[in-house]
Design an enzyme around this catalytic site. Structure first.
Site, short mmCIF file in Angstrom:
data_model
loop_
_atom_site.label_atom_id
_atom_site.label_comp_id
_atom_site.label_asym_id
_atom_site.label_seq_id
_atom_site.Cartn_x
_atom_site.Cartn_y
_atom_site.Cartn_z
N HIS A 1 -1.83 5.08 1.95
CA HIS A 1 -3.01 5.35 1.14
C HIS A 1 -4.18 5.73 2.03
O HIS A 1 -4.15 5.56 3.23
CB HIS A 1 -3.41 4.11 0.32
CG HIS A 1 -2.24 3.37 -0.24
ND1 HIS A 1 -1.43 3.90 -1.20
CD2 HIS A 1 -1.74 2.14 0.04
CE1 HIS A 1 -0.48 3.02 -1.50
NE2 HIS A 1 -0.64 1.96 -0.75
N GLU B 1 4.65 -3.99 -3.51
CA GLU B 1 4.67 -4.94 -4.62
C GLU B 1 4.64 -4.17 -5.94
O GLU B 1 5.35 -4.51 -6.89
CB GLU B 1 3.47 -5.88 -4.51
CG GLU B 1 3.62 -7.19 -5.26
CD GLU B 1 4.61 -8.13 -4.62
OE1 GLU B 1 5.17 -8.98 -5.35
OE2 GLU B 1 4.85 -8.04 -3.40
N ASP C 1 0.59 -0.68 -9.10
CA ASP C 1 -0.16 -0.38 -7.87
C ASP C 1 0.68 0.40 -6.85
O ASP C 1 1.90 0.22 -6.77
CB ASP C 1 -0.64 -1.69 -7.21
CG ASP C 1 -1.82 -2.29 -7.95
OD1 ASP C 1 -2.40 -1.61 -8.80
OD2 ASP C 1 -2.17 -3.45 -7.68
N ARG D 1 -5.81 -2.15 -0.92
CA ARG D 1 -4.80 -2.70 -0.01
C ARG D 1 -4.23 -1.55 0.83
O ARG D 1 -3.32 -0.85 0.40
CB ARG D 1 -3.69 -3.41 -0.78
CG ARG D 1 -4.18 -4.66 -1.50
CD ARG D 1 -3.04 -5.44 -2.16
NE ARG D 1 -3.54 -6.63 -2.80
CZ ARG D 1 -3.93 -6.73 -4.07
NH1 ARG D 1 -3.86 -5.63 -4.84
NH2 ARG D 1 -4.38 -7.85 -4.58
N GLU E 1 -0.79 -2.46 -14.43
CA GLU E 1 -0.69 -3.90 -14.17
C GLU E 1 -1.74 -4.73 -14.89
O GLU E 1 -1.48 -5.86 -15.26
CB GLU E 1 -0.77 -4.17 -12.66
CG GLU E 1 0.48 -3.76 -11.91
CD GLU E 1 0.42 -4.17 -10.45
OE1 GLU E 1 -0.04 -5.28 -10.16
OE2 GLU E 1 0.82 -3.37 -9.60
N TYR F 1 -7.90 2.47 -3.67
CA TYR F 1 -7.04 1.28 -3.61
C TYR F 1 -7.41 0.42 -2.41
O TYR F 1 -7.57 0.92 -1.30
CB TYR F 1 -5.58 1.71 -3.53
CG TYR F 1 -4.62 0.57 -3.76
CD1 TYR F 1 -4.72 -0.22 -4.89
CD2 TYR F 1 -3.62 0.27 -2.83
CE1 TYR F 1 -3.85 -1.27 -5.11
CE2 TYR F 1 -2.75 -0.78 -3.05
CZ TYR F 1 -2.86 -1.54 -4.19
OH TYR F 1 -2.00 -2.59 -4.39
N ASP G 1 1.72 0.24 -3.87
CA ASP G 1 2.20 -0.44 -2.67
C ASP G 1 3.60 -0.98 -2.95
O ASP G 1 4.17 -0.75 -4.02
CB ASP G 1 1.25 -1.56 -2.24
CG ASP G 1 0.97 -2.56 -3.36
OD1 ASP G 1 1.72 -2.58 -4.36
OD2 ASP G 1 0.01 -3.33 -3.24
#
Length: 750
Positions: A377, A120, A116, A334, A43, A332, A118
């Site tokens: 995670h 998203e 990432d 989040r 990203e 990570y 997640d």
């Protein structure tokens, strides 16, 4: 031709053919080896730089810079009549990047999508698969919780298909937000004013802040009194105690008259120790950070707003240049899970053993459970115990070091033994009517507190030491210190308490807290004053309208239920379109009724005391992209605007002009001379009206995290400035920046 010559020629020809064949095989192998290229798409460029170090020369790592496709801004973009089919388009301005990625994908033998880990990120990978013509059912997706060499190499060895359930969960959230935003916002434009917006989660957050303000406004303080006192046993040092009961019940002293009557009785009473309880109390360490607890602790201890915390955490995750290489320092950021890998636990235990000794290492590794966690995670932790904060401080910015140090301390403490206190609880009888109590606490063994102080306090707890007391001892009343109090309303939300409430009520998800808070401020529904959130008149008006006609949109339970249903989509237990249909049909019906019933709401601009120098009207406050500003109400005839400038009352040390409070584009306060640009005086520290008592120069106030501040004179030669604590702090910051600058210069030379 002689037979011998023919034989020799044939032999040479055979050798030549064998050599050609061998060379061809070698060249084919080399071509095959050099031609086997793999494109990895992440990203961000920072992440790409870090990951490229860990992969071989046959890997090319490129950044997508976030989303490349999204719903169009200029239209609704969802075909409700055809199973809520979304219309995705390439994001404007990313054409060259898309073209470049397509070219590299065609030249590569394999394409791995490493956005990432997640929902998203899963959706970004899915959009990339469409753009780069990669089959999402193929093993094209790689994920990792930390950017370290073992994690990256392990991820490349175990690619998997894109998880369409997680993609659907992200699409459902995006489309729900689009339905609310694009259907409800135009209604607000027509009925209130242009530029407003309503969101599925942001509206509930505004309601929380408005409801708290109503509680404060409707609160009636009640008077009550307490009676602390000083007692003494023999010739020992006096200790503190407090009246705990009157006639066996909790005291209810509502005024001074009642209190003084009790005080008079206490002064005539004999104080005797009834009971002494001694024991030990253990205090366990807090679990490692999840997203919400990190935001709360960073707000309480560092003074970071949620957006800043997540931005700095992203930098630490993606990679920071240390020496000649880029290193991902944390896992990570989040996450809602407190789970820690066994490898990380073992590494932490070895570090604690070497740094503190075996008494600080628990017999079994500490593990923690998370309520309602998706557990996708690990918790937020350092990627390696090799990078202790003190050893890499010179490579980090001031904010990066503060947050990394906080994450490091919390993680290490989470794997340590409890703190142990010696406790003492004393019950005292005063005459026949009164019971007085006191408690003592002495830290016996630091345990995890050798590293980290809990989230509830930014300071170390103080020991309360009592003299040696035994049951039956007679005590002397040294003095009473009766105190008047008034009950207080609940405090306004700050970043930490708002995030905590959103988490407790299951509103949104940790990754959404920071953008929610930023959005409600940008729309003018709330303001941040002195680190507290205050609702505006506009916030109350919009909320009242939503509560009357769209109860579900601002209903906390409804919003939480919707979040749980999104989780079920991600787990494959619910279908995306079923949820959208269930929400959309009643919402559309309510929208039509509200449009007919609601009249135009007149929202008057707040008038200032500043006169427009062009037309003489009193200017009004308006809300723009960078906050409030002054504008002439005569628009469009008069287009005069001004920034809002607050006079600090201090005089400029350079030219004697007024020093005004200003705001940077990011909303940070600073102070500058009114005669700018002719005078260039500027300061981040607040100037004070009163000059220095020693030399008459300007005094400044420097704020630290945790509410601490220092006052200092701007004159370096002034005796109030010499040996002042501010000098040490400023010198330390300057030395850190200088060391970091030199290290970067050396790295560039190398």
């Amino acid at each position: 031709m002689p037979a011998a010559k023919t034989k020799t020629t044939a032999k040479k020809t055979a050798v030549k053919k064998a050599t050609v064949k061998k060379t061809a095989v070698k060249n084919a192998a080399a071509k095959k080896s050099s031609g086997s290229k793999t494109l990895v798409v992440v990203e961000s460029p920072a992440k790409a730089k870090t990951i490229e170090q860990y992969l071989g020369k046959n890997y090319t790592v490129r950044a997508s810079m976030g989303h490349l496709r999204d719903l169009p801004k200029s239209q609704f973009g969802i075909d409700v009549e055809h199973d809520f089919e979304p219309k995705y388009i390439n994001i404007r301005g990313k054409g060259d990047l898309i073209k470049s990625l397509k070219k590299e994908a065609k030249q590569a033998d394999k394409v791995y999508l490493a956005s990432d880990p997640d929902r998203e990120g899963e959706a970004i990978a899915w959009h990339l698969s469409h753009i780069l013509e990669v089959d999402p059912k193929e093993k094209c997706r790689i994920v990792f919780n930390e950017i370290t060499k073992p994690a990256i190499q392990a991820a490349v060895k175990s690619p998997k298909p894109i998880d369409m359930d997680r993609v659907d969960a992200q699409q459902a959230r995006r489309m729900l937000d689009r339905i609310v935003g694009y259907k409800l916002s135009p209604l607000l434009w027509r009925k209130v004013k242009r530029g407003l917006s309503a969101g599925r989660v942001q509206s509930v957050t505004v309601k929380l802040i408005c409801d708290r303000e109503k509680e404060i406004q409707n609160f009636t303080p009640e008077e009550y009194w307490t009676i602390p006192m000083k007692l003494q046993e023999g010739k020992s040092k006096p200790f503190s105690a407090e009246l705990a009961k009157i006639d066996g019940k909790s005291p209810e002293l509502k005024n001074e008259k009642e209190t003084m009557k009790v005080v008079d009785e206490l002064k005539k009473s004999e104080f005797t120790i009834k009971e002494v309880k001694r024991g030990t109390r253990k205090r366990n360490p807090a679990p490692p950070f999840i997203t919400s607890s990190m935001q709360q602790d960073a707000a309480n201890k560092l003074g970071f707003v949620s957006r800043k915390t997540m931005m700095v955490a992203q930098q630490l995750y993606e990679g920071v240049t240390i020496g000649t290489s880029s290193v991902g320092l944390i896992t990570y950021m989040r996450t809602d899970s407190t789970r820690i890998s066994e490898i990380a636990q073992e590494e932490a235990r070895k570090y604690i053993l070497n740094a503190f000794g075996e008494d600080y290492v628990p017999k079994k590794p500490n593990s923690y459970s998370s309520k309602n966690a998706q557990d996708a995670h690990e918790a937020i932790r350092p990627t390696s115990m090799e990078y202790a904060p003190g050893t890499i401080e010179q490579y980090l910015t001031k904010d990066q070091f503060k947050l990394y140090n906080l994450i490091w301390q919390r993680f290490v403490a989470s794997q340590m033994t409890p703190a142990v206190y010696d406790t003492q609880s004393v019950t005292i009888e005063a005459g026949k009517r009164f019971t007085v109590k006191t408690t003592g606490s002495l830290l016996k063994f630091k345990g995890f507190k050798a590293v980290y102080v809990g989230a509830e306090s930014s300071k170390e707890e103080k020991d309360v030491v009592l003299p040696k007391l035994e049951a039956g001892d007679k005590l002397k009343l040294v003095k009473t210190m009766e105190e008047q109090h008034f009950t207080e309303p609940p405090p306004r939300y700050n970043d930490a308490s708002l995030v905590k409430t959103l988490e407790e009520k299951d509103i949104g998800r940790p990754s959404t807290y920071a953008p929610i808070i930023e959005t409600i401020q940008a729309r003018g529904y709330v303001e941040r004053r002195e680190k507290k959130f205050w609702p505006t008149e506009l916030g109350f008006i919009v909320l009242d309208m939503l509560e009357e006609y769209f109860k579900d949109i601002v209903d906390v339970k409804f919003t939480a239920t919707l979040e749980n249903e999104l989780d079920e989509i991600a787990d494959g237990k619910c279908k995306k379109n079923d949820l959208l249909k269930e929400f959309y049909e009643p919402f559309e019906e309510t929208l039509e009724k509200a449009d007919e019933a609601i009249g135009h709401v007149e929202l008057k601009d707040e008038e200032s005391d500043v006169k427009c120098e062009l037309c003489g009207r009193m200017m009004v406050y308006k809300l723009g992209r960078y906050g409030k500003f002054l504008a002439c109400p005569g628009f469009p005839e008069c287009r005069n605007t001004k920034p809002i400038l607050v006079d600090t009352g201090a005089k400029c040390p350079k030219c004697g002009g007024k020093i005004l409070e200003r705001k940077s584009r990011r909303g940070r306060k600073f102070y500058g001379c009114e005669k700018y640009p002719d005078c260039d005086f500027v300061s981040w520290d607040m100037p004070l009206k009163e000059p220095c008592k020693k030399c008459g120069s300007l005094m400044l106030k420097h704020n630290f995290s945790g509410g601490r501040f220092l006052l200092y004179c701007i004159n370096d030669d002034c005796e109030t400035r010499v040996n002042h604590p501010i000098n040490k702090e400023l010198a330390k910051n300057k030395a850190r920046e200088e060391a970091r600058r030199k290290k970067l210069e050396e790295t560039e030379k190398d």
